[in-house]
Design a protein around this motif. Structure first.
Motif, PDB file in Angstrom:
ATOM      1  N   LEU A  62       0.821  -1.211   0.000  1.00 16.61           N
ATOM      2  CA  LEU A  62       0.000   0.000   0.000  1.00 16.61           C
ATOM      3  C   LEU A  62       0.856   1.263   0.000  1.00 16.61           C
ATOM      4  N   LEU A  63       1.908   1.293   0.808  1.00 17.95           N
ATOM      5  CA  LEU A  63       2.763   2.477   0.897  1.00 17.95           C
ATOM      6  C   LEU A  63       3.342   2.837  -0.469  1.00 17.95           C
ATOM      7  N   LEU A  64       3.787   1.841  -1.220  1.00 19.75           N
ATOM      8  CA  LEU A  64       4.371   2.091  -2.542  1.00 19.75           C
ATOM      9  C   LEU A  64       3.328   2.615  -3.522  1.00 19.75           C
ATOM     10  N   VAL A  65       2.121   2.069  -3.443  1.00 23.18           N
ATOM     11  CA  VAL A  65       1.035   2.546  -4.320  1.00 23.18           C
ATOM     12  C   VAL A  65       0.703   4.001  -4.011  1.00 23.18           C
ATOM     13  N   VAL A  66       0.653   4.341  -2.728  1.00 23.58           N
ATOM     14  CA  VAL A  66       0.363   5.723  -2.327  1.00 23.58           C
ATOM     15  C   VAL A  66       1.447   6.675  -2.825  1.00 23.58           C
ATOM     16  N   ILE A  67       2.712   6.296  -2.652  1.00 20.68           N
ATOM     17  CA  ILE A  67       3.826   7.131  -3.122  1.00 20.68           C
ATOM     18  C   ILE A  67       3.724   7.339  -4.631  1.00 20.68           C
ATOM     19  N   PHE A  68       3.453   6.266  -5.352  1.00 24.21           N
ATOM     20  CA  PHE A  68       3.344   6.346  -6.813  1.00 24.21           C
ATOM     21  C   PHE A  68       2.226   7.304  -7.218  1.00 24.21           C
ATOM     22  N   ILE A  69       1.053   7.151  -6.621  1.00 26.13           N
ATOM     23  CA  ILE A  69      -0.098   7.990  -6.993  1.00 26.13           C
ATOM     24  C   ILE A  69       0.153   9.457  -6.658  1.00 26.13           C
ATOM     25  N   LEU A  70       0.752   9.716  -5.500  1.00 27.13           N
ATOM     26  CA  LEU A  70       1.038  11.103  -5.116  1.00 27.13           C
ATOM     27  C   LEU A  70       1.968  11.775  -6.120  1.00 27.13           C
ATOM     28  N   PHE A  71       3.027  11.075  -6.515  1.00 27.86           N
ATOM     29  CA  PHE A  71       3.984  11.676  -7.445  1.00 27.86           C
ATOM     30  C   PHE A  71       3.428  11.767  -8.859  1.00 27.86           C
ATOM     31  N   ILE A  72       2.575  10.823  -9.233  1.00 25.81           N
ATOM     32  CA  ILE A  72       1.962  10.886 -10.572  1.00 25.81           C
ATOM     33  C   ILE A  72       1.100  12.142 -10.712  1.00 25.81           C
ATOM     34  N   PHE A  73       0.342  12.458  -9.665  1.00 24.46           N
ATOM     35  CA  PHE A  73      -0.589  13.590  -9.754  1.00 24.46           C
ATOM     36  C   PHE A  73       0.015  14.911  -9.292  1.00 24.46           C
ATOM     37  N   LEU A  74       0.979  14.850  -8.364  1.00 22.55           N
ATOM     38  CA  LEU A  74       1.509  16.095  -7.807  1.00 22.55           C
ATOM     39  C   LEU A  74       2.937  16.402  -8.243  1.00 22.55           C
ATOM     40  N   GLY A  75       3.669  15.399  -8.718  1.00 22.65           N
ATOM     41  CA  GLY A  75       5.059  15.616  -9.104  1.00 22.65           C
ATOM     42  C   GLY A  75       5.198  16.166 -10.519  1.00 22.65           C
ATOM     43  N   ARG A  76       6.425  16.556 -10.848  1.00 19.94           N
ATOM     44  CA  ARG A  76       6.709  17.102 -12.178  1.00 19.94           C
ATOM     45  C   ARG A  76       7.764  16.274 -12.901  1.00 19.94           C
TER      46      ARG A  76
END
Length: 466
Positions: free
Chosen positions: A291-305
């Motif tokens: 779950l932690l890895l999925v959350v990190i991935f989703i956060l960076f996909i939508f908020l990262g550049r």
């Protein structure tokens, strides 16, 4: 005017020299810290390997090691395994080879294997040669934190052979695809390389059932990106994909798989398989696993550049496909999580690696890296405590066996052992059974290994009246 211009050029040259010296100094510091981090990882994994004993399948499989003293013995065993039990031949051969080694030799070899494992994940994240201690710390932390059966996957000989060591082949294979996406290397179009990648593709597709499906999905997306970036699909990609497909067919259609499925009464219902596939994809949201890895991935996909979002998505899709494919044979649980976990670490790691586009973010990332390092040390001590506790109890049972054999008693009772945490090799595996189940396969295998007639565990229940 000319003098002023000369003075300005002198100042600029001084500043450039200072800046270049600072960059060189920072690179040297990164190299030094990276080497220290790698040494720390090597030491901690060795110290966890050392007290981990042979357990469960290790003891049972070792009973047949004496028949493998010649090439014909190895060949006959591999053939029998492929025809009668399953297609994952390479994991079986890895395991048997490790069981022929003294345990202290395996401790060193498996430590080296974990180092290779970490570095191949690192290469798939970075996609080029670069020193990055923060990514190494991120990978090591993620493996410790997100593998629900770390001991089975990494420290248990039978588990490590089938999962960690078998994962080295597909990770090496995928690293070439990752490199080529960054730069069009001429050597990749050489005939020898094309043939080598075809053969490596066969090995990658033949390594692990559900992960082979994820790899095929990853390769399809890679070829699509190559087509966009280079206006054509390179020959090595076509040969590698065909090789992987052949390997996957050899793995999935092994006669032993059908024999094993029939013996274990696996379902043939398409609806049941689809339900299991959906369940396994949802299992990626398990808080005790990925779950932690999925959350990190989703956060960076939508908020990262990050400029590598499409690359990260490749590995995320591969993890989902691998989880879904597992529905054909069962549930995604315990050590089977390793393949999906690795692909999610790469997906999240690619985006995390690109998170450095401002000074404040770099400061935040440095702080996070320190926190991950401290958390890794804390988890390591938890792992060490659990492993040492199990080793102590197992050694007590070995003393009981030795004392009883010295008395001439070959029907032995030992203490049951409950592992404290997921870092123990026997976590969620079978233990020696009590008298009622004395004919259990593990009881018989352990008894044979130690030259006993029977062995069983003896449960002592506390007196409820006290």
């Amino acid at each position: 005017m000319n003098r002023w211009i000369l003075d300005m050029e002198h100042v600029v040259n001084r500043l450039d020299g200072f800046y270049n010296r600072k960059i060189d100094s920072n690179k040297k510091l990164e190299v030094f810290v990276t080497i220290i981090v790698l040494l720390g990882i090597v030491v901690e994994i060795y110290l966890l390997n050392k007290p981990t004993p042979w357990v469960v399948d290790d003891l049972v499989k070792s009973n047949g090691i004496g028949d493998l003293n010649q090439f014909r013995g190895w060949w006959n065993h591999a053939r029998g395994f492929y025809l009668g039990w399953g297609g994952r031949v390479w994991g079986e051969l890895f395991t048997l080879y490790f069981l022929t080694l003294p345990k202290h030799i395996f401790n060193y070899l498996n430590t080296f294997g974990y180092l290779l494992f970490i570095l191949l994940i690192y290469i798939n994240i970075i996609g080029k040669w670069k020193w990055s201690p923060s990514i190494l710390i991120f990978i090591n932390f993620s493996l410790f934190m997100c593998l629900p059966a770390f001991g089975q996957d990494i420290l248990w000989i039978s588990g490590a052979g089938n999962y960690m060591w078998a994962s080295l082949i597909p990770l090496l294979f995928l690293s070439f695809w990752r490199f080529y996406l960054n730069e069009s290397y001429r050597m990749f179009n050489h005939a020898a390389f094309i043939i080598a990648l075809f053969l490596l593709g066969i090995m990658a597709g033949w390594s692990n059932e559900n992960v082979s499906v994820g790899i095929l999905g990853i390769l399809v997306i890679y070829m699509y990106l190559y087509k966009i970036q280079y206006l054509k699909i390179p020959t090595f990609a076509v040969s590698g994909f065909i090789g992987t497909g052949i390997g996957a067919v050899l793995l999935w259609l092994a006669p032993g798989n059908f024999a094993r499925f029939a013996a274990e009464h696996h379902t043939k219902s398409i609806i049941s398989i689809l339900k299991a596939s959906i369940h396994n994809i949802k299992a990626l949201l398990d808080p005790n696993a990925t779950l932690l890895l999925v959350v990190i991935f989703i956060l960076f996909i939508f908020l990262g550049r990050s400029k590598n979002k499409r690359v990260a998505m490749i590995y995320f899709v591969g993890a989902v496909l691998s989880a879904g494919a597992m529905g054909i044979v069962g549930n995604l649980s315990t050590r089977v999580f390793l393949g999906c976990t690795v692909l999610l670490i790469i997906a999240a790691g690619i985006l995390y690696n690109d998170w450095h586009y401002s000074f404040r973010i770099r400061q935040t990332k440095a702080l996070i890296t320190i926190c991950l390092l401290l958390a890794s040390v804390s988890i390591y001590h938890t792992a060490k405590d659990g492993i040492n506790d199990y080793a102590m109890r197992w050694n007590e049972n070995l003393k009981i066996i030795e004392m009883e054999k010295a008395k001439g008693n070959l029907d032995v009772y030992v203490n049951p052992i409950t592992p404290l945490n997921k870092f123990c090799a026997t976590y969620q595996l079978d233990d020696i059974k009590p008298h009622a189940q004395n004919q259990h396969w593990l009881n018989k295998g352990v008894a044979k290994h130690y030259g006993l007639h029977t062995i069983q565990s003896f449960h002592i229940y506390p007196n409820k009246d006290k």
